[in-house]
Write an enzyme that holds these catalytic residues in place. Sequence first.
Site, short mmCIF file in Angstrom:
data_model
loop_
_atom_site.label_atom_id
_atom_site.label_comp_id
_atom_site.label_asym_id
_atom_site.label_seq_id
_atom_site.Cartn_x
_atom_site.Cartn_y
_atom_site.Cartn_z
N ASP A 343 0.90 -1.31 0.01
CA ASP A 343 0.04 -0.05 0.00
C ASP A 343 0.84 1.23 -0.09
O ASP A 343 2.09 1.27 -0.41
CB ASP A 343 -1.11 0.16 1.16
CG ASP A 343 -2.34 0.65 0.94
OD1 ASP A 343 -2.31 2.00 1.19
OD2 ASP A 343 -3.31 -0.09 0.84
N ASP A 344 0.30 2.34 0.38
CA ASP A 344 0.94 3.60 0.52
C ASP A 344 2.49 3.69 1.20
O ASP A 344 2.56 2.92 2.00
CB ASP A 344 -0.01 4.54 1.40
CG ASP A 344 0.18 6.22 1.07
OD1 ASP A 344 1.37 6.29 0.45
OD2 ASP A 344 -0.53 6.99 1.48
N TRP A 457 -6.15 1.44 -6.62
CA TRP A 457 -6.32 2.69 -7.35
C TRP A 457 -7.02 3.72 -6.16
O TRP A 457 -8.28 3.71 -6.10
CB TRP A 457 -6.87 2.97 -8.69
CG TRP A 457 -7.23 4.15 -9.32
CD1 TRP A 457 -7.72 5.29 -8.73
CD2 TRP A 457 -6.59 4.39 -10.60
NE1 TRP A 457 -7.68 6.25 -9.81
CE2 TRP A 457 -7.20 5.79 -10.98
CE3 TRP A 457 -5.99 3.82 -11.65
CZ2 TRP A 457 -6.67 6.39 -12.18
CZ3 TRP A 457 -5.60 4.49 -12.88
CH2 TRP A 457 -5.96 5.85 -12.93
N ASP A 458 -6.41 4.47 -5.63
CA ASP A 458 -6.96 5.24 -4.47
C ASP A 458 -7.16 6.85 -5.01
O ASP A 458 -6.75 7.25 -6.00
CB ASP A 458 -6.01 5.60 -3.26
CG ASP A 458 -6.57 5.29 -1.97
OD1 ASP A 458 -7.67 5.79 -1.84
OD2 ASP A 458 -6.05 5.17 -0.72
N ASN A 460 -8.35 10.22 -2.66
CA ASN A 460 -8.73 10.59 -1.19
C ASN A 460 -8.95 12.15 -0.98
O ASN A 460 -8.63 12.64 0.05
CB ASN A 460 -7.57 10.43 -0.10
CG ASN A 460 -7.26 8.76 -0.07
OD1 ASN A 460 -8.17 7.84 0.09
ND2 ASN A 460 -6.09 8.19 -0.53
N CYS A 504 -10.60 2.36 -4.85
CA CYS A 504 -10.68 3.11 -3.51
C CYS A 504 -10.74 4.42 -3.36
O CYS A 504 -10.22 4.91 -4.31
CB CYS A 504 -9.32 2.31 -2.80
SG CYS A 504 -9.01 2.66 -0.97
N ASP A 526 -12.56 2.16 5.05
CA ASP A 526 -11.25 2.37 6.02
C ASP A 526 -11.50 1.76 7.40
O ASP A 526 -10.54 1.50 7.98
CB ASP A 526 -10.71 3.81 6.17
CG ASP A 526 -9.91 4.05 4.81
OD1 ASP A 526 -9.83 3.36 4.15
OD2 ASP A 526 -9.32 5.38 4.74
C1 DGJ Z 1 -6.98 5.67 2.03
C2 DGJ Z 1 -7.32 4.06 1.80
O1 DGJ Z 1 -8.79 3.86 2.11
C3 DGJ Z 1 -6.38 2.96 2.66
O2 DGJ Z 1 -6.96 1.62 2.46
C4 DGJ Z 1 -5.21 3.23 2.41
O3 DGJ Z 1 -4.99 2.84 1.10
C5 DGJ Z 1 -4.81 4.76 2.42
N1 DGJ Z 1 -5.56 5.68 1.57
C6 DGJ Z 1 -3.26 4.83 2.18
O4 DGJ Z 1 -2.99 6.22 1.93
#
Ligand code: DGJ
Length: 723
Positions: A343-344, A457-458, A460, A504, A526
Amino acid sequence: MKRLLSIAALLLACPFLRAVEVINTDNTTLVLNAVKGKPIAQLYYGSLLINGEAEALWNSGSSAIECYPAHGLKEDREEAISVIFPDGNVTLDLRVESVRRQSWEGGEILEITSRDTYYPFSVISYYKSYRTENTISTWTEIINDGKKSVELCRFDSGCLPFRVNDPWISTFYGKWANDCRLNEEALVHGTKVIRNRDGVRNSQTSHSEAMISLDGRPNENFGPTIGAALCYSGNYELRFNYPCEEYATFHAGICPEDSHYTLSGNEHFTTPELAFSFSKEGLGGVSRNFHRWGRKYKLAHPSVERKILLNSWEGVFRNVNEEGMEQMMNDIAQMGGELFVMDDGWFGDKYPRDTDRSTLGDWMVDRRKLPHGIGRLVEMAGEYGLKFGIWIEPEMVCEKSELYEKHPDWALKAANREPSGSRQMTLDLSNPKVQDFIFDVVDDLMRENPGIDYIKWDANAAIEEHGSPYLKNQSHLYIEYHRGLANVLNRIRAKYPDLTIQACASGGGRANYGILPWFDDFWCSDNIDPIQRLSMQWGESYFYPAIAIGSHVAAAPNRITGRVAPLKFRIDMALSGRFGLEILTKKMTDDEKALCARAIEDYKAIRHIVQFGDLYRLNSPEDGDGVSSLMYCTEDKSEAVFFWWKPVGFRQEILPRVKMNGLDPQANYRISELHRTDAKALKCEGKSFSGRFLMDNGLDIPSAGKNDADLAYGSRVLYLERL
Ligand code: DGJ
């Protein structure tokens, strides 16, 4: 009305003039009235009409209700379309001009073209049937045949009238870590609006799906119910309008408030697809229709079983390093997993990605953390017999990044305004150069590391700053963003058709059939607390099949709620979706690893039932009766998996006996409990029962005695095999 009926009767008497347009699926019928020179109207939507019943509708007293009402020439009513013509005229007078039908392999497509009586402007209403999935979708193509621009002020995808008889609606709301919560309410007079203008994460605060229970309170198994899903990744609006009339209407489309669209001369604008389904078998019937439809048409790789994965996020967060990644690969391989996802935290050169306020945009490997690059990790995964996946968030940029230093004009921001100072900014996907950049992020990763099997693929952030340095017309921003995103995803899919991609967006912000066709599943939330997941995954299951719902086992105490639920309960919750782990495996005890390994083995045996079976929701987590339960049955009813969870506990509690559903009443089924942790087997273990018995009576899962189900957080997973 009388006049309408007599015209209709006349039209029915003239076989050469088609007015009644019937569109059928296996179990449902939609009847439209498309009389030339009149506005398009809906006469019926419900269970299948046979033997000329469609025409008998007229004699039953049914009314034809306009189903793409336009602004300006009628009394006040909820409108589907409104425009401003170049001369300032705000009225629209759409009349049916022609009807065309064509078949496609899954059903039929009906196209009804309506033209304005004066201006060179027309609307084609499409109705597409998905025969075996009992789903119909509608959308429109809006055409400016003139030379000058027309302003589109409202442009719904569709409008669905329904006869009122104590209608109730089920809709979905939420926020970060509390995604997709169910809301049920009686529809009352007036207009209810659900609007989402996040621009990116369009299913986090509200969902673009709704159920309408036509005859009273929502019921899981009985009663005429319509489900509707607007398939669009951007901003939207759902409206329920219930005037003091016999008919109410449901409207859905792009939210016009920030998206007035200037339709140039000769331009065509296609609205997003609005899918709907009807069932007499209540909410459950509609859900199963949507699941079948979604699995067949609206998910990437619909018939491929999803791999069992370990994701690094809740294990190490951004503290990625080669040794830690290898340890996780080793552990998940030992437990029988199939995929490891980093992940990140893995990227950045000038600015290491150690906080969420920097580095997005700089998609080069951080050699301090991963000295041998991603290639070595892919190789290592292969050595452990695993596939390798990686996290990216390519639509975003941080102010503190090399990308932003080089291309500050690639981020969305409003002219003459101070930047908002948010932790990250959204890239301007309306700009073709940004689209190329995002495509290259994926393409470079894939070319440099050909073994990558999976991308998470996030996304946020919302569209916070409403300004595109690229676009001339700022009110097109939302729409052009999603056109740009679609361009990028089309290019990625064309070049990498086999790649698994997870959607995501701050958790469950991209659970939408508009985006899913490019993705294999979505991350549900999350928040991996199993109790909250019971409610959230219950909500998602109204429209989305289990194969699409990312569902993991995390550590206890849960990092968000602090709750300590037993591992067995956390596992049993996660097994009801697309299963994976998200935990620091090196901290797990041998016993915990062994339990996970047993569960993984069991999941492999039931995966085809969970991921491709029909869902029957049995006992809601919202009922507060101490038990939540659901089951999946294969289409041929030869196998089923029954999930039973006891989220809270009282000593001497009397629990409901859960009746099963979806089985063959004539057949006998043998029961076996999967990864049992109790010393003592259930009474039903290894015994067989008729499907009828299980559906009429159910099984008693012990609520007293020595079983762990006596305590809070009891859970059971039963496998049913037809004998
Ligand atoms: C938000 C995602 O929902 C999480 O699962 C994770 O990937 C974080 N971002 C990483 O920054």
